[in-house]
Write a protein that holds these residues in place. Structure first.
Motif, PDB file in Angstrom:
ATOM      1  N   ASP A 131       0.826  -1.214   0.000  1.00 45.25           N
ATOM      2  CA  ASP A 131       0.000   0.000   0.000  1.00 45.25           C
ATOM      3  C   ASP A 131       0.857   1.260   0.000  1.00 45.25           C
ATOM      4  N   VAL A 132       1.919   1.252   0.830  1.00 39.40           N
ATOM      5  CA  VAL A 132       2.788   2.425   0.901  1.00 39.40           C
ATOM      6  C   VAL A 132       3.486   2.666  -0.440  1.00 39.40           C
ATOM      7  N   LEU A 133       4.038   1.609  -1.033  1.00 37.81           N
ATOM      8  CA  LEU A 133       4.754   1.765  -2.308  1.00 37.81           C
ATOM      9  C   LEU A 133       3.807   2.141  -3.438  1.00 37.81           C
ATOM     10  N   TYR A 134       2.582   1.621  -3.410  1.00 39.65           N
ATOM     11  CA  TYR A 134       1.604   2.023  -4.432  1.00 39.65           C
ATOM     12  C   TYR A 134       1.303   3.518  -4.309  1.00 39.65           C
ATOM     13  N   THR A 135       1.146   3.960  -3.057  1.00 39.46           N
ATOM     14  CA  THR A 135       0.874   5.379  -2.820  1.00 39.46           C
ATOM     15  C   THR A 135       2.012   6.258  -3.333  1.00 39.46           C
ATOM     16  N   VAL A 136       3.236   5.763  -3.184  1.00 42.27           N
ATOM     17  CA  VAL A 136       4.409   6.520  -3.606  1.00 42.27           C
ATOM     18  C   VAL A 136       4.551   6.519  -5.125  1.00 42.27           C
ATOM     19  N   CYS A 137       4.375   5.354  -5.753  1.00 37.95           N
ATOM     20  CA  CYS A 137       4.717   5.201  -7.173  1.00 37.95           C
ATOM     21  C   CYS A 137       3.575   5.511  -8.139  1.00 37.95           C
ATOM     22  N   ASN A 138       2.350   5.158  -7.779  1.00 35.55           N
ATOM     23  CA  ASN A 138       1.254   5.288  -8.744  1.00 35.55           C
ATOM     24  C   ASN A 138       0.949   6.720  -9.165  1.00 35.55           C
ATOM     25  N   PRO A 139       1.154   7.732  -8.300  1.00 32.32           N
ATOM     26  CA  PRO A 139       0.942   9.103  -8.783  1.00 32.32           C
ATOM     27  C   PRO A 139       1.874   9.501  -9.927  1.00 32.32           C
ATOM     28  N   VAL A 140       2.991   8.794 -10.071  1.00 28.38           N
ATOM     29  CA  VAL A 140       3.949   9.135 -11.130  1.00 28.38           C
ATOM     30  C   VAL A 140       3.680   8.340 -12.400  1.00 28.38           C
ATOM     31  N   GLY A 141       3.359   7.064 -12.265  1.00 31.85           N
ATOM     32  CA  GLY A 141       3.074   6.206 -13.413  1.00 31.85           C
ATOM     33  C   GLY A 141       2.219   5.034 -12.984  1.00 31.85           C
ATOM     34  N   ASN A 142       1.444   4.478 -13.905  1.00 36.98           N
ATOM     35  CA  ASN A 142       0.524   3.399 -13.573  1.00 36.98           C
ATOM     36  C   ASN A 142       1.280   2.150 -13.117  1.00 36.98           C
ATOM     37  N   VAL A 143       0.986   1.687 -11.903  1.00 39.90           N
ATOM     38  CA  VAL A 143       1.641   0.512 -11.322  1.00 39.90           C
ATOM     39  C   VAL A 143       0.788  -0.724 -11.589  1.00 39.90           C
ATOM     40  N   LEU A 144       1.418  -1.793 -12.084  1.00 36.98           N
ATOM     41  CA  LEU A 144       0.718  -3.046 -12.331  1.00 36.98           C
ATOM     42  C   LEU A 144       0.931  -4.055 -11.209  1.00 36.98           C
ATOM     43  N   ARG A 145       2.177  -4.211 -10.765  1.00 38.37           N
ATOM     44  CA  ARG A 145       2.486  -5.224  -9.760  1.00 38.37           C
ATOM     45  C   ARG A 145       3.613  -4.738  -8.836  1.00 38.37           C
ATOM     46  N   ILE A 146       3.580  -5.209  -7.602  1.00 38.63           N
ATOM     47  CA  ILE A 146       4.623  -4.889  -6.614  1.00 38.63           C
ATOM     48  C   ILE A 146       4.982  -6.170  -5.861  1.00 38.63           C
ATOM     49  N   VAL A 147       6.287  -6.394  -5.671  1.00 33.57           N
ATOM     50  CA  VAL A 147       6.763  -7.509  -4.852  1.00 33.57           C
ATOM     51  C   VAL A 147       7.819  -6.958  -3.889  1.00 33.57           C
ATOM     52  N   ILE A 148       7.640  -7.189  -2.590  1.00 33.78           N
ATOM     53  CA  ILE A 148       8.589  -6.742  -1.566  1.00 33.78           C
ATOM     54  C   ILE A 148       9.314  -7.957  -1.007  1.00 33.78           C
ATOM     55  N   PHE A 149      10.638  -7.874  -0.861  1.00 29.98           N
ATOM     56  CA  PHE A 149      11.393  -8.968  -0.277  1.00 29.98           C
ATOM     57  C   PHE A 149      12.415  -8.409   0.704  1.00 29.98           C
ATOM     58  N   LYS A 150      12.706  -9.217   1.733  1.00 34.88           N
ATOM     59  CA  LYS A 150      13.581  -8.771   2.819  1.00 34.88           C
ATOM     60  C   LYS A 150      14.696  -9.785   2.987  1.00 34.88           C
ATOM     61  N   ARG A 151      15.767  -9.580   2.254  1.00 32.45           N
ATOM     62  CA  ARG A 151      16.937 -10.440   2.408  1.00 32.45           C
ATOM     63  C   ARG A 151      18.016  -9.642   3.131  1.00 32.45           C
ATOM     64  N   ASN A 152      18.732  -8.818   2.401  1.00 36.82           N
ATOM     65  CA  ASN A 152      19.708  -7.923   3.027  1.00 36.82           C
ATOM     66  C   ASN A 152      19.100  -6.536   3.103  1.00 36.82           C
ATOM     67  N   GLY A 153      18.215  -6.333   4.093  1.00 39.76           N
ATOM     68  CA  GLY A 153      17.481  -5.082   4.154  1.00 39.76           C
ATOM     69  C   GLY A 153      16.151  -5.228   3.456  1.00 39.76           C
ATOM     70  N   ILE A 154      15.535  -4.112   3.124  1.00 32.59           N
ATOM     71  CA  ILE A 154      14.221  -4.124   2.469  1.00 32.59           C
ATOM     72  C   ILE A 154      14.368  -3.631   1.044  1.00 32.59           C
ATOM     73  N   GLN A 155      13.938  -4.451   0.088  1.00 33.92           N
ATOM     74  CA  GLN A 155      13.937  -4.092  -1.313  1.00 33.92           C
ATOM     75  C   GLN A 155      12.589  -4.454  -1.921  1.00 33.92           C
ATOM     76  N   ALA A 156      12.283  -3.856  -3.048  1.00 31.45           N
ATOM     77  CA  ALA A 156      11.022  -4.135  -3.729  1.00 31.45           C
ATOM     78  C   ALA A 156      11.204  -3.979  -5.227  1.00 31.45           C
ATOM     79  N   MET A 157      10.410  -4.720  -5.995  1.00 34.64           N
ATOM     80  CA  MET A 157      10.336  -4.548  -7.437  1.00 34.64           C
ATOM     81  C   MET A 157       8.939  -4.029  -7.774  1.00 34.64           C
ATOM     82  N   VAL A 158       8.913  -3.005  -8.610  1.00 37.67           N
ATOM     83  CA  VAL A 158       7.651  -2.388  -9.011  1.00 37.67           C
ATOM     84  C   VAL A 158       7.557  -2.441 -10.529  1.00 37.67           C
TER      85      VAL A 158
END
Length: 436
Positions: free
Chosen positions: A78-105
């Motif tokens: 929800d947070v990343l959608y709020t951040v990214c969608n105002p700039v461009g249409n977001v289709l999918r988000i995946v968050i993973f926590k291996r070495n810290g927090i990263q995400a693919m949008v």
């Protein structure tokens, strides 16, 4: 190119001579960045390259890799959608926590991804923290199997596993952070019409806010997030030196701790039930991979929804393998103490307070020796209020972060016995609180 999780970076100059001057200068005299000495040397790489030739507008990649630095607060879809969608249409988000927090949008088009990278790279999601570092990802499409806090496919609403509520409507970029815990509503400022984080065609909301973080009840889970858990699992615990109280001392800095249970079937592993899933997220962010008594901790979200006191046994130090902390006064995320809770990662400096006013540096050093924890190297006492002050506070500095963590694990909430002058030899215990 920043490599934040290695605390390194690559810098490409326009010529070998320039690089040589940089290395030579860094060798002659110390260069400090944010009070840390930086070291310069030549890299084995001849040039900086990124996946899919990210600097090439024709690379055709519409998936961005987001690295969240200094993530003091929970990062969800929800947070990343709020951040990214105002700039461009977001289709999918995946968050993973291996070495810290990263995400693919994944965006709808390459152009949307390029605009998002240009607008958001280097921005703070919340004021002063959760900084975005953005690169193009290797895959060109994301595979999402369920919709929850860690992954979401906005083209397939039938994957919905929980009520999303109004999460996607929250404006977040550069707004105030949400409440640390059981506090009041925290309003967020709407994005101004001329904000570079917002598409010109999008309407601006009047005001949005985070919901009130309420204490957990047995009849309902926080916002009905079935895919999340308020239970953390920690493994890699020292078999002789760690017990339920030590785990409480470590985890209570990131949220209220309800119960702690060691697992008989998996030695060196324990379950920690906390006040809510946000507390677990903070604990995972700041405690995963730290070293305590020579053992590297692995902290992750447990599949269990609650800690059940079954198979209680005796630990090597004679204490119980299960303790209930739900009624202890040492939990710090109640409404009365919430203003003191500034979430901090482990550090070399500890802040102690609520100590007896007569406590001396010698007594503290003796305490460290008696409990077989590293001794501090610097000691500072804050100026006390009038002579009637009943407590003492100050700072303790250690040689390393690991030593500070070990001292906090053992001495946090330690009952220090002080003599009462009026009664002579009778002693009164007073618990000292410690935090980073």
């Amino acid at each position: 190119m920043m490599m934040p999780f290695k605390r390194q970076a690559l810098v490409e100059f326009d010529s070998v001579e320039s690089a040589e001057r940089c290395v030579s200068c860094g060798t002659r005299e110390a260069v400090c960045i944010a009070e840390q000495q930086a070291f310069f040397n030549f890299s084995t790489s001849q040039r900086i390259t990124r996946p899919t030739n990210s600097d090439d507008p024709t690379s055709g990649n519409k998936v961005l890799l987001l690295s969240i630095q200094n993530p003091l607060y929970p990062i969800t879809t929800d947070v990343l959608y709020t951040v990214c969608n105002p700039v461009g249409n977001v289709l999918r988000i995946v968050i993973f926590k291996r070495n810290g927090i990263q995400a693919m949008v994944e965006f709808e088009s390459v152009e949307d991804a390029q605009k998002a990278k240009l607008a958001l790279n280097g921005a703070d999601i919340y004021a002063g923290c959760c900084t975005l570092k953005i690169e193009y990802a290797r895959p060109n499409r994301l595979n999402v199997v369920r919709n929850d806090n860690s992954s979401w496919d906005y083209t397939k609403p039938f994957l919905l596993h929980r009520e999303r509520g109004k999460g996607r409507q929250r404006q977040a970029i550069l707004g105030e952070h949400p409440s640390n815990g059981y506090g009041p509503h925290c309003p967020l400022l709407p994005l101004p019409a001329n904000s570079r984080y917002r598409r010109s065609s999008e309407e601006v909301q009047d005001m949005v806010s985070y919901p009130l973080l309420l204490p957990k009840t047995s009849s309902s889970s926080f916002l009905g997030l079935a895919a999340s858990s308020s239970v953390a699992m920690v493994s890699g615990l020292h078999p002789a030196k760690m017990n339920c109280s030590c785990i409480f001392n470590l985890f209570c800095l990131y949220g209220n701790v309800e119960k702690v249970k060691f697992m008989k079937s998996v030695p060196g592993t324990a379950l920690v039930e906390m006040g809510d899933e946000y507390a677990v997220d903070r604990a995972v962010t700041h405690l995963n991979s730290i070293k305590v008594f020579g053992k590297k901790l692995n902290v992750c979200v447990s599949k269990q929804q609650a800690v059940i006191p079954s198979q209680v046994f005796e630990l090597p130090d004679g204490s119980s393998s299960y303790l209930d902390f739900s009624l202890t006064r040492n939990n710090r995320f109640s409404s009365a103490q919430n203003n003191r809770n500034i979430i901090q990662p482990p550090a070399t400096v500890l802040h102690f307070y609520n100590a007896p006013p007569t406590l001396s540096q010698h007594q503290l050093l003796k305490l460290c020796t008696e409990h077989n924890v590293p001794a501090f190297t610097k000691f500072k006492v804050f100026d006390a209020k009038p002579a009637s002050s009943k407590t003492l506070s100050g700072l303790l500095e250690f040689d390393s972060k690991t030593e500070a963590v070990e001292a906090l694990t053992v001495l946090n909430h330690h009952q220090i016995r002080i003599p009462i002058a009026q009664i002579g030899s009778t002693e009164k215990p007073q618990g000292a609180f410690i935090k980073y």
